[in-house]
Design a protein around this motif. Structure first.
Motif, PDB file in Angstrom:
ATOM      1  N   GLU A 138      27.129  45.499  37.119  1.00 55.99           N
ATOM      2  CA  GLU A 138      26.860  44.369  37.124  1.00 55.99           C
ATOM      3  C   GLU A 138      27.758  42.913  36.072  1.00 55.99           C
ATOM      4  O   GLU A 138      28.488  42.152  36.661  1.00 55.99           O
ATOM      5  N   GLY A 139      27.897  43.377  34.723  1.00 61.05           N
ATOM      6  CA  GLY A 139      28.226  42.605  33.846  1.00 61.05           C
ATOM      7  C   GLY A 139      29.968  42.958  33.905  1.00 61.05           C
ATOM      8  O   GLY A 139      30.130  41.480  34.275  1.00 61.05           O
ATOM      9  N   HIS A 140      30.440  43.492  34.798  1.00 60.81           N
ATOM     10  CA  HIS A 140      31.899  43.517  35.373  1.00 60.81           C
ATOM     11  C   HIS A 140      31.932  43.284  36.430  1.00 60.81           C
ATOM     12  O   HIS A 140      33.148  42.268  36.751  1.00 60.81           O
ATOM     13  N   LYS A 141      31.528  42.823  37.578  1.00 69.79           N
ATOM     14  CA  LYS A 141      31.008  42.183  38.549  1.00 69.79           C
ATOM     15  C   LYS A 141      31.066  41.066  38.180  1.00 69.79           C
ATOM     16  O   LYS A 141      32.044  40.065  39.067  1.00 69.79           O
ATOM     17  N   ALA A 142      29.938  40.256  37.568  1.00 73.28           N
ATOM     18  CA  ALA A 142      30.033  38.835  37.170  1.00 73.28           C
ATOM     19  C   ALA A 142      31.384  38.404  36.192  1.00 73.28           C
ATOM     20  O   ALA A 142      31.696  37.300  36.828  1.00 73.28           O
ATOM     21  N   SER A 174      33.717  55.371  36.597  1.00 72.54           N
ATOM     22  CA  SER A 174      34.435  54.481  37.014  1.00 72.54           C
ATOM     23  C   SER A 174      33.806  53.008  38.330  1.00 72.54           C
ATOM     24  O   SER A 174      33.893  52.047  38.482  1.00 72.54           O
ATOM     25  N   ALA A 175      32.169  53.312  37.778  1.00 77.63           N
ATOM     26  CA  ALA A 175      31.015  52.421  38.618  1.00 77.63           C
ATOM     27  C   ALA A 175      31.256  50.927  37.701  1.00 77.63           C
ATOM     28  O   ALA A 175      31.198  51.186  36.677  1.00 77.63           O
ATOM     29  N   LEU A 176      31.448  49.584  38.854  1.00 78.41           N
ATOM     30  CA  LEU A 176      31.028  48.653  37.551  1.00 78.41           C
ATOM     31  C   LEU A 176      29.930  47.727  37.607  1.00 78.41           C
ATOM     32  O   LEU A 176      29.427  48.095  38.945  1.00 78.41           O
ATOM     33  N   LEU A 178      32.867  54.801  24.968  1.00 79.73           N
ATOM     34  CA  LEU A 178      31.586  55.577  24.391  1.00 79.73           C
ATOM     35  C   LEU A 178      29.963  55.452  25.308  1.00 79.73           C
ATOM     36  O   LEU A 178      29.218  55.782  25.422  1.00 79.73           O
ATOM     37  N   ASN A 179      30.144  53.589  24.841  1.00 83.44           N
ATOM     38  CA  ASN A 179      29.021  53.314  25.689  1.00 83.44           C
ATOM     39  C   ASN A 179      28.953  53.684  27.596  1.00 83.44           C
ATOM     40  O   ASN A 179      27.701  54.277  27.426  1.00 83.44           O
ATOM     41  N   ARG A 180      29.677  53.952  28.084  1.00 79.04           N
ATOM     42  CA  ARG A 180      29.377  54.086  29.240  1.00 79.04           C
ATOM     43  C   ARG A 180      29.076  55.635  30.028  1.00 79.04           C
ATOM     44  O   ARG A 180      28.738  55.312  30.450  1.00 79.04           O
ATOM     45  N   GLY A 195      34.439  39.746  38.153  1.00 74.91           N
ATOM     46  CA  GLY A 195      35.183  39.205  38.289  1.00 74.91           C
ATOM     47  C   GLY A 195      35.896  40.586  38.405  1.00 74.91           C
ATOM     48  O   GLY A 195      37.094  40.682  38.810  1.00 74.91           O
ATOM     49  N   HIS A 196      35.661  41.933  37.509  1.00 71.29           N
ATOM     50  CA  HIS A 196      36.096  42.723  37.568  1.00 71.29           C
ATOM     51  C   HIS A 196      36.570  43.805  39.010  1.00 71.29           C
ATOM     52  O   HIS A 196      35.630  43.748  39.628  1.00 71.29           O
ATOM     53  N   GLN A 197      37.497  44.211  39.720  1.00 67.71           N
ATOM     54  CA  GLN A 197      37.857  44.770  40.900  1.00 67.71           C
ATOM     55  C   GLN A 197      37.693  46.461  40.509  1.00 67.71           C
ATOM     56  O   GLN A 197      38.086  47.005  41.485  1.00 67.71           O
ATOM     57  N   ARG A 198      38.036  46.646  38.702  1.00 69.27           N
ATOM     58  CA  ARG A 198      38.116  48.181  38.738  1.00 69.27           C
ATOM     59  C   ARG A 198      38.267  47.802  36.935  1.00 69.27           C
ATOM     60  O   ARG A 198      38.033  47.127  36.308  1.00 69.27           O
ATOM     61  N   LEU A 199      38.205  48.959  36.780  1.00 68.65           N
ATOM     62  CA  LEU A 199      38.280  49.721  35.288  1.00 68.65           C
ATOM     63  C   LEU A 199      39.458  50.363  35.589  1.00 68.65           C
ATOM     64  O   LEU A 199      39.971  51.103  36.035  1.00 68.65           O
ATOM     65  N   TYR A 200      39.860  50.797  34.237  1.00 67.54           N
ATOM     66  CA  TYR A 200      40.605  52.153  33.662  1.00 67.54           C
ATOM     67  C   TYR A 200      40.478  53.033  33.087  1.00 67.54           C
ATOM     68  O   TYR A 200      39.994  52.933  32.323  1.00 67.54           O
TER      69      TYR A 200
END
Length: 159
Positions: free
Chosen positions: A81-85, A77-79, A62-64, A87-92
């Motif tokens: 900065e928090g996700h990159k920090a 589907s964009a990562l 919801l927040n996304r 180490g996430h390579q993808r979201l589902y």
């Protein structure tokens, strides 16, 4: 009752002659280079009546969705900065996780959400919400995986 045994290893390197009744992949698949390889490889470690519990971040939370509509995200589907920090390579998404699990030989038993988060973390913190409201976001999220921050699936091997 039987004793639980905790085994710590990288998923890519794990080896065992034991089949487990319960296998937990808690926020792992978004980090690895080849999640399908991990899912297929780990089938041999699950007993015939065993279960695997998988948790991953939800790209359609919801927040996304709000962030996308407000122009803060170029696409869902964009990562960030928090996700990159982290180490996430993808979201589902509910659909993408379901599809990947089915393609790798699993049957989804249940789908739940982890935390229904309507705003950014910074915004939520600034609201100084009561513990009851935070707990309610956790409880309500269980029934709305497609909107929750995390996805929590219970799966078994296809028989």
């Amino acid at each position: 009752y039987s004793k639980a045994q905790l085994i710590q290893s990288y998923f890519e390197n794990f080896e065992s002659s034991i089949q487990f009744d319960v296998l937990i992949m808690g926020f792992v698949l978004e980090h690895v280079n080849d999640p399908a390889h991990i899912l297929k490889r780990f089938k041999k470690f699950i007993s015939p009546k065993g279960r695997c519990f998988i948790a991953v971040p939800n790209g359609e939370a919801l927040n996304r969705r709000f962030g996308y509509e407000a122009g803060l995200l170029p696409d869902l589907s964009a990562l960030g900065e928090g996700h990159k920090a982290l180490g996430h390579q993808r979201l589902y998404t509910v659909d993408s996780l379901t599809t990947q699990l089915q393609e790798c030989g699993y049957r989804v038993i249940s789908k739940e959400g982890i935390f229904l988060k309507p705003l950014t973390t910074k915004q939520l913190i600034s609201l100084d919400l009561s513990k009851d409201i935070i707990q309610a976001m956790c409880k309500v999220g269980i029934n709305y995986p497609e909107l929750s921050v995390g996805l929590f699936f219970e799966v078994e091997l296809v028989k």
